[in-house]
Design a protein around this motif. Structure first.
Motif, PDB file in Angstrom:
ATOM      1  N   ASN A   2       0.834  -1.190   0.000  1.00 14.23           N
ATOM      2  CA  ASN A   2       0.000   0.000   0.000  1.00 14.23           C
ATOM      3  C   ASN A   2       0.869   1.239   0.000  1.00 14.23           C
ATOM      4  O   ASN A   2       1.883   1.295   0.694  1.00 14.23           O
ATOM      5  CB  ASN A   2      -0.905   0.009   1.226  1.00 14.23           C
ATOM      6  N   THR A   3       0.476   2.221  -0.785  1.00 14.01           N
ATOM      7  CA  THR A   3       1.180   3.496  -0.861  1.00 14.01           C
ATOM      8  C   THR A   3       0.353   4.548  -0.150  1.00 14.01           C
ATOM      9  O   THR A   3      -0.849   4.676  -0.397  1.00 14.01           O
ATOM     10  CB  THR A   3       1.393   3.900  -2.331  1.00 14.01           C
ATOM     11  N   TYR A   4       0.990   5.270   0.751  1.00 19.47           N
ATOM     12  CA  TYR A   4       0.325   6.316   1.515  1.00 19.47           C
ATOM     13  C   TYR A   4       1.162   7.586   1.466  1.00 19.47           C
ATOM     14  O   TYR A   4       2.367   7.527   1.226  1.00 19.47           O
ATOM     15  CB  TYR A   4       0.172   5.900   2.989  1.00 19.47           C
ATOM     16  N   GLN A   8       1.007   9.843   6.783  1.00 17.52           N
ATOM     17  CA  GLN A   8       0.221   8.655   7.131  1.00 17.52           C
ATOM     18  C   GLN A   8       1.129   7.439   7.265  1.00 17.52           C
ATOM     19  O   GLN A   8       0.917   6.592   8.139  1.00 17.52           O
ATOM     20  CB  GLN A   8      -0.858   8.415   6.078  1.00 17.52           C
ATOM     21  N   THR A   9       2.147   7.342   6.433  1.00 15.24           N
ATOM     22  CA  THR A   9       3.115   6.242   6.525  1.00 15.24           C
ATOM     23  C   THR A   9       3.799   6.260   7.885  1.00 15.24           C
ATOM     24  O   THR A   9       3.919   5.225   8.547  1.00 15.24           O
ATOM     25  CB  THR A   9       4.159   6.340   5.398  1.00 15.24           C
ATOM     26  N   LEU A  21       8.910  -1.078   5.201  1.00 14.73           N
ATOM     27  CA  LEU A  21       8.761   0.059   4.295  1.00 14.73           C
ATOM     28  C   LEU A  21       9.654  -0.172   3.083  1.00 14.73           C
ATOM     29  O   LEU A  21      10.848  -0.422   3.232  1.00 14.73           O
ATOM     30  CB  LEU A  21       9.153   1.362   4.994  1.00 14.73           C
ATOM     31  N   LEU A  50       4.393  -1.191   3.489  1.00 14.55           N
ATOM     32  CA  LEU A  50       4.116   0.137   2.964  1.00 14.55           C
ATOM     33  C   LEU A  50       5.136   0.454   1.872  1.00 14.55           C
ATOM     34  O   LEU A  50       6.266  -0.014   1.927  1.00 14.55           O
ATOM     35  CB  LEU A  50       4.238   1.179   4.078  1.00 14.55           C
ATOM     36  N   GLU A  51       4.733   1.256   0.918  1.00 10.67           N
ATOM     37  CA  GLU A  51       5.649   1.655  -0.149  1.00 10.67           C
ATOM     38  C   GLU A  51       5.572   3.162  -0.326  1.00 10.67           C
ATOM     39  O   GLU A  51       4.502   3.756  -0.252  1.00 10.67           O
ATOM     40  CB  GLU A  51       5.295   0.978  -1.465  1.00 10.67           C
ATOM     41  N   ILE A  52       6.731   3.747  -0.570  1.00 10.06           N
ATOM     42  CA  ILE A  52       6.802   5.155  -0.940  1.00 10.06           C
ATOM     43  C   ILE A  52       7.664   5.268  -2.181  1.00 10.06           C
ATOM     44  O   ILE A  52       8.770   4.730  -2.234  1.00 10.06           O
ATOM     45  CB  ILE A  52       7.386   6.027   0.186  1.00 10.06           C
TER      46      ILE A  52
END
Length: 112
Positions: A2-4, A8-9, A21, A50-52
Motif C-alpha cells: 500500500n502506498t500512503y 500517514q506512513t 517500508l 508500505l511503499e513510498i
C-alpha cells in the motif's frame, strides 16, 4: 503493498508492531524487479507493508535518510531495526523479519 502519503506512513509505522517500508522510484528497474519478491516475503510473515515512491514524494528520502533505491526498512514498535538498500539480500531480510526486537529493547545495543 500500500502506498500512503508520508505523514500517514509515519503514523502507521508508529502504531504497528512490525512493518516493512519499501522505498522505490518510478524509473527504477531494480525496484520493479525486487518489489514482488519483497511483497511475497512480507506476505509469508504477515507483515504490514508500505511503499513510498521517492520520485513522487521527494521529502521521504530525507526523512528516512535513504540515498539509493530500492531500500527496505524494517520497523518494530515504531523504531527502525534493519535496513538494506540497492542490493537486497532476501535471506538476510527474512532472518531479520523472523527476529524482531522486543518492545522494550535498548536500541543502542542493537547498533553497537
Amino acid at each position: 503493498m500500500n502506498t500512503y502519503p508520508l505523514a500517514q506512513t509515519l503514523e502507521i509505522i508508529a502504531n504497528t508492531p512490525q512493518a516493512l517500508l519499501y522505498l522505490s522510484g518510478t524509473n527504477c528497474g531494480v525496484c520493479h524487479a525486487m518489489k514482488p519478491r519483497v511483497q511475497a516475503l512480507a506476505a509469508t510473515h504477515a507483515l504490514t507493508v508500505l511503499e513510498i515512491n521517492v520520485r513522487e514524494q521527494t521529502e521521504a528520502a530525507a526523512v528516512f535518510e535513504v540515498l539509493t533505491i530500492p531500500a527496505v526498512l524494517l520497523y518494530a514498535h515504531g523504531k527502525e531495526y534493519h535496513r538494506q538498500a540497492r542490493f537486497i539480500d532476501l535471506q538476510a531480510l527474512e532472518k531479520q523479519i523472523k527476529q524482531p526486537p522486543l518492545e522494550h529493547t535498548d536500541y543502542a545495543e542493537i547498533f553497537k
